[in-house]
Design a protein around this motif. Structure first.
Motif, PDB file in Angstrom:
ATOM      1  N   GLU A 226       0.826  -1.201   0.000  1.00  0.00           N
ATOM      2  CA  GLU A 226       0.000   0.000   0.000  1.00  0.00           C
ATOM      3  C   GLU A 226       0.867   1.260   0.000  1.00  0.00           C
ATOM      4  N   SER A 227       0.271   2.355  -0.463  1.00  0.00           N
ATOM      5  CA  SER A 227       0.928   3.657  -0.417  1.00  0.00           C
ATOM      6  C   SER A 227       0.662   4.297   0.937  1.00  0.00           C
ATOM      7  N   CYS A 228       1.722   4.781   1.599  1.00  0.00           N
ATOM      8  CA  CYS A 228       1.589   5.282   2.967  1.00  0.00           C
ATOM      9  C   CYS A 228       2.222   6.654   3.101  1.00  0.00           C
ATOM     10  N   LEU A 229       1.531   7.529   3.821  1.00  0.00           N
ATOM     11  CA  LEU A 229       1.981   8.906   4.004  1.00  0.00           C
ATOM     12  C   LEU A 229       1.981   9.251   5.485  1.00  0.00           C
ATOM     13  N   PHE A 230       3.079   9.858   5.941  1.00  0.00           N
ATOM     14  CA  PHE A 230       3.209  10.336   7.318  1.00  0.00           C
ATOM     15  C   PHE A 230       3.336  11.845   7.283  1.00  0.00           C
ATOM     16  N   ILE A 231       2.379  12.546   7.885  1.00  0.00           N
ATOM     17  CA  ILE A 231       2.409  14.005   7.950  1.00  0.00           C
ATOM     18  C   ILE A 231       2.732  14.396   9.382  1.00  0.00           C
ATOM     19  N   SER A 232       3.880  15.049   9.543  1.00  0.00           N
ATOM     20  CA  SER A 232       4.347  15.390  10.880  1.00  0.00           C
ATOM     21  C   SER A 232       3.971  16.818  11.234  1.00  0.00           C
TER      22      SER A 232
ATOM     23  N   GLN B   3       7.215  17.365  14.691  1.00  0.00           N
ATOM     24  CA  GLN B   3       8.670  17.258  14.614  1.00  0.00           C
ATOM     25  C   GLN B   3       9.091  17.200  13.156  1.00  0.00           C
ATOM     26  N   SER B   4      10.358  17.493  12.914  1.00  0.00           N
ATOM     27  CA  SER B   4      10.879  17.478  11.554  1.00  0.00           C
ATOM     28  C   SER B   4      11.064  16.050  11.075  1.00  0.00           C
ATOM     29  N   ALA B   5      11.184  15.890   9.747  1.00  0.00           N
ATOM     30  CA  ALA B   5      11.401  14.561   9.167  1.00  0.00           C
ATOM     31  C   ALA B   5      12.702  13.961   9.676  1.00  0.00           C
ATOM     32  N   GLU B   6      13.722  14.788   9.818  1.00  0.00           N
ATOM     33  CA  GLU B   6      15.011  14.286  10.303  1.00  0.00           C
ATOM     34  C   GLU B   6      14.899  13.825  11.751  1.00  0.00           C
ATOM     35  N   GLY B   7      14.198  14.606  12.567  1.00  0.00           N
ATOM     36  CA  GLY B   7      13.998  14.196  13.950  1.00  0.00           C
ATOM     37  C   GLY B   7      13.189  12.926  14.053  1.00  0.00           C
TER      38      GLY B   7
ATOM     39  N   ALA C 205      14.357   3.206  17.841  1.00  0.00           N
ATOM     40  CA  ALA C 205      13.452   2.156  18.307  1.00  0.00           C
ATOM     41  C   ALA C 205      13.499   0.926  17.417  1.00  0.00           C
ATOM     42  N   GLY C 206      14.430   0.916  16.451  1.00  0.00           N
ATOM     43  CA  GLY C 206      14.574  -0.253  15.589  1.00  0.00           C
ATOM     44  C   GLY C 206      13.578  -0.306  14.448  1.00  0.00           C
ATOM     45  N   LEU C 207      12.942   0.836  14.117  1.00  0.00           N
ATOM     46  CA  LEU C 207      11.992   0.889  13.012  1.00  0.00           C
ATOM     47  C   LEU C 207      12.589   1.676  11.851  1.00  0.00           C
ATOM     48  N   SER C 208      12.000   1.519  10.679  1.00  0.00           N
ATOM     49  CA  SER C 208      12.494   2.182   9.476  1.00  0.00           C
ATOM     50  C   SER C 208      11.367   2.943   8.801  1.00  0.00           C
ATOM     51  N   LEU C 209      11.723   4.047   8.136  1.00  0.00           N
ATOM     52  CA  LEU C 209      10.762   4.817   7.358  1.00  0.00           C
ATOM     53  C   LEU C 209      10.811   4.463   5.878  1.00  0.00           C
ATOM     54  N   GLU C 210      11.564   3.448   5.525  1.00  0.00           N
ATOM     55  CA  GLU C 210      11.697   3.059   4.128  1.00  0.00           C
ATOM     56  C   GLU C 210      10.319   2.716   3.542  1.00  0.00           C
ATOM     57  N   GLY C 211      10.005   3.313   2.400  1.00  0.00           N
ATOM     58  CA  GLY C 211       8.731   3.065   1.741  1.00  0.00           C
ATOM     59  C   GLY C 211       7.615   3.954   2.229  1.00  0.00           C
ATOM     60  N   ILE C 212       7.880   4.778   3.253  1.00  0.00           N
ATOM     61  CA  ILE C 212       6.872   5.689   3.797  1.00  0.00           C
ATOM     62  C   ILE C 212       7.222   7.113   3.363  1.00  0.00           C
ATOM     63  N   ARG C 213       6.282   7.798   2.731  1.00  0.00           N
ATOM     64  CA  ARG C 213       6.505   9.192   2.353  1.00  0.00           C
ATOM     65  C   ARG C 213       6.267  10.070   3.576  1.00  0.00           C
ATOM     66  N   VAL C 214       7.260  10.881   3.933  1.00  0.00           N
ATOM     67  CA  VAL C 214       7.167  11.759   5.097  1.00  0.00           C
ATOM     68  C   VAL C 214       6.998  13.192   4.622  1.00  0.00           C
ATOM     69  N   HIS C 215       5.991  13.862   5.130  1.00  0.00           N
ATOM     70  CA  HIS C 215       5.703  15.242   4.742  1.00  0.00           C
ATOM     71  C   HIS C 215       5.758  16.130   5.981  1.00  0.00           C
ATOM     72  N   ASP C 216       6.705  17.079   5.971  1.00  0.00           N
ATOM     73  CA  ASP C 216       6.752  18.071   7.043  1.00  0.00           C
ATOM     74  C   ASP C 216       6.877  19.481   6.473  1.00  0.00           C
ATOM     75  N   ASP C 217       6.567  19.623   5.155  1.00  0.00           N
ATOM     76  CA  ASP C 217       6.744  20.895   4.452  1.00  0.00           C
ATOM     77  C   ASP C 217       5.466  21.725   4.540  1.00  0.00           C
TER      78      ASP C 217
ATOM     79  N   GLN D  51      10.370  21.559  18.331  1.00  0.00           N
ATOM     80  CA  GLN D  51       9.342  20.666  18.848  1.00  0.00           C
ATOM     81  C   GLN D  51       8.000  20.898  18.142  1.00  0.00           C
ATOM     82  N   VAL D  52       7.704  22.149  17.747  1.00  0.00           N
ATOM     83  CA  VAL D  52       6.474  22.456  17.032  1.00  0.00           C
ATOM     84  C   VAL D  52       6.859  23.276  15.799  1.00  0.00           C
ATOM     85  N   ILE D  53       6.622  22.708  14.605  1.00  0.00           N
ATOM     86  CA  ILE D  53       7.174  23.312  13.397  1.00  0.00           C
ATOM     87  C   ILE D  53       6.512  24.637  13.046  1.00  0.00           C
ATOM     88  N   PHE D  54       5.206  24.754  13.292  1.00  0.00           N
ATOM     89  CA  PHE D  54       4.534  26.003  12.936  1.00  0.00           C
ATOM     90  C   PHE D  54       4.122  26.760  14.195  1.00  0.00           C
ATOM     91  N   HIS D  55       3.821  28.040  14.000  1.00  0.00           N
ATOM     92  CA  HIS D  55       3.502  28.915  15.127  1.00  0.00           C
ATOM     93  C   HIS D  55       2.274  29.731  14.784  1.00  0.00           C
TER      94      HIS D  55
END
Length: 501
Positions: free
Chosen positions: A57-63, A66-70, A78-90, A103-107
């Motif tokens: 499946e196609s999977c999207l994580f919108i943060s 926190q930032s994508a790097e964080g 924690a031993g998990l991977s983001l491989e195959g997951i699209r991360v959006h923090d823009d 800690q909080v990207i927008f204000h």
């Protein structure tokens, strides 16, 4: 995207949670995961997306928190991977400059609520995902003063996702906007993660299904642990969800005189309490049943709270029970349980997994005293023990509980202390086998007797127990002795007051 209406259950990727949810979350709905910081909300959501990736499946994580790097750094730890997951923090925000900003990207002074929501929906439209996670949805509430506007936008988001058959998971930090339950009222289902610090040992964590509309699930409290690989959930045992054994056979110990004492053996689907002071042979007697079951090609599981497996093996083999061979052949499994590092729910799940996966016929808990000591801060321990015994009984398993009695010799002389352990669980057991020391002619000896057996007849005589010369033997009934239960033995008709002092 996945074909709408295919399978209406979406696995979360967490075995225990999927069991609680009867296969997963209903597809195409919006779900909420709430909890205070550190309870595992983000990790659970990542495991949810990883299950989607593994299912093609196609999977999207919108943060939103926190930032994508964080996120990569925290998830990787924690031993998990983001491989195959699209991360959006823009999101349309200023770049963070300080630690607080990271800690909080927008204000709220730079971002309009409507603009942020529009950016979120556009990100979803571009990705065309099957699964979406909004991590930190509660931070949107900080952008508006009006709860009504917040609610209207969330309703619009829910309709947006529903029309696209997207399964959505929202995570919410309850400390951001405490006291508001707007999110719970709008979602299809809600999970609550909680944690409690204890005086000793690991932090205790619990999961609650707060709501789940129109679908069966296991309600109540379920324990979980955060470890390498994410959350491990331990569903609470429920007796009406287990099968009942149709035929219960008598399991013998391999020692005829002991079996005679018990009226032919111990029945499958029952529990036996072996109670006595230290050094009276309790564990050795319990091990007889694991050894006898293994010789009949049946499986057993031994959970050790008070001694290391290597000591247990050495002592058992010195008494003629080839435990090493049984372990190598897969007929006996040994589990060392560390004090303070396990909860009652996790322990019960470990036992039930042995029953499910290995068709275990005998379970030995050595000792129940150690079990209680390992979980000093736990509530309702007696009820949880009873739930475990009921589950094992319905599965046709013989459960042997070894309990260390208070004192060595002195307390045995008091009748009221005869069955006293750390707590009274004698009423839970179907059979009680007691062991004790007694003194005769200046020598310390052992005795064994059956105090209780709910089913069938049993001997009411006391027999002497011999553990010597590499063997366990049970002698003939002690018909000529009195006072054995008091810690000494006299010939029948002899008055203790006639002894020289």
């Amino acid at each position: 995207m996945a074909t709408p209406g295919a399978s209406r259950r979406v696995p979360t990727g967490i075995e225990g949670l999927d069991a609680i949810l009867r296969g997963g979350l209903p597809r195409g709905e919006v779900f909420l995961v709430q909890g205070t910081p550190g309870t595992g909300k983000t990790l659970l959501s990542i495991q949810f997306l990883r299950a989607g990736v593994e299912n093609g499946e196609s999977c999207l994580f919108i943060s939103l928190s926190q930032s994508a790097e964080g996120l990569r750094r925290n998830v990787g730890g924690a031993g998990l991977s983001l491989e195959g997951i699209r991360v959006h923090d823009d999101l349309p925000v200023e770049a963070p400059g300080s630690v607080e900003q990271e800690q909080v990207i927008f204000h709220d002074e730079h971002v309009e609520f409507d603009e942020t929501v529009r950016a979120l929906t556009e990100a979803v439209e571009r990705a065309e995902p099957d699964r979406v996670v909004f991590d930190g949805i509660g931070y949107l509430r900080l952008l508006v003063r009006s709860a009504a506007q917040y609610r209207r936008q969330l309703l619009a988001l829910r309709r947006f996702f529903s029309s696209r058959d997207i399964t959505v998971m929202l995570t919410d930090d309850q400390s951001v906007v405490p006291g508001e339950d707007v999110l719970q009222s709008l979602v299809y289902g809600a999970l609550l993660l909680e944690q409690t610090r204890t005086n000793y040992g690991d932090t205790r964590r619990e999961l609650h299904i707060v709501k789940l509309r129109g679908t069966d699930h296991a309600s109540g409290t379920h324990e979980f642990r955060i470890s390498t690989g994410g959350l491990k959930v331990f569903p609470r045992l429920r007796s009406h969800h287990v099968s009942s054994s149709e035929q219960n056979e008598a399991l013998t110990s391999g020692i005829e005189s002991l079996d005679n004492l018990l009226g032919g053996g111990l029945q499958e689907g029952t529990s036996c309490l072996i109670l006595g002071p230290v050094g009276t042979g309790k564990t050795s007697l319990a091990t007889l049943y694991a050894d006898a079951a293994a010789r009949r090609n049946h499986s057993s599981a031994v959970f050790l709270f008070d001694e290391r497996p290597e000591i247990f093996v050495r002592r058992s083999e010195a008494l003629g029970m080839p435990i090493t061979q049984h372990v190598e052949e897969g007929r006996v499994s040994l589990h060392a349980v560390m004090s303070g590092e396990i909860t009652p729910g996790e322990f019960a799940y470990s036992v039930s997994r042995e029953v499910r996966e290995r068709d275990v016929r005998v379970v030995i808990i050595d000792t129940l005293t150690g079990y209680l000591s390992a979980m000093p801060d736990q509530r309702h321990l007696i009820t949880k023990i009873q739930d475990l015994l009921t589950y094992l009984s319905r599965q046709g398993v013989l459960t042997i509980l070894v309990v260390a009695q208070h004192g060595v010799i002195g307390e045995q002389s008091q009748h009221q202390n005869q069955l006293r352990g750390p707590i009274d669980i004698s009423y839970l057991a179907d059979a009680i086998l007691t062991t004790q020391h007694f003194e005769i002619d200046g020598a310390l000896r052992r005795a064994v007797s059956v105090y209780k057996k709910r089913y069938g007849a049993h001997e009411r005589r006391i027999r002497e127990l011999f553990i010597e010369d590499g063997l366990i033997k049970v002698g003939a009934p002690m018909t000529e002795a009195v006072g054995t239960l008091l810690g000494h033995s006299l010939e029948a008709g002899t008055d203790a007051s006639d002894d020289d002092t």
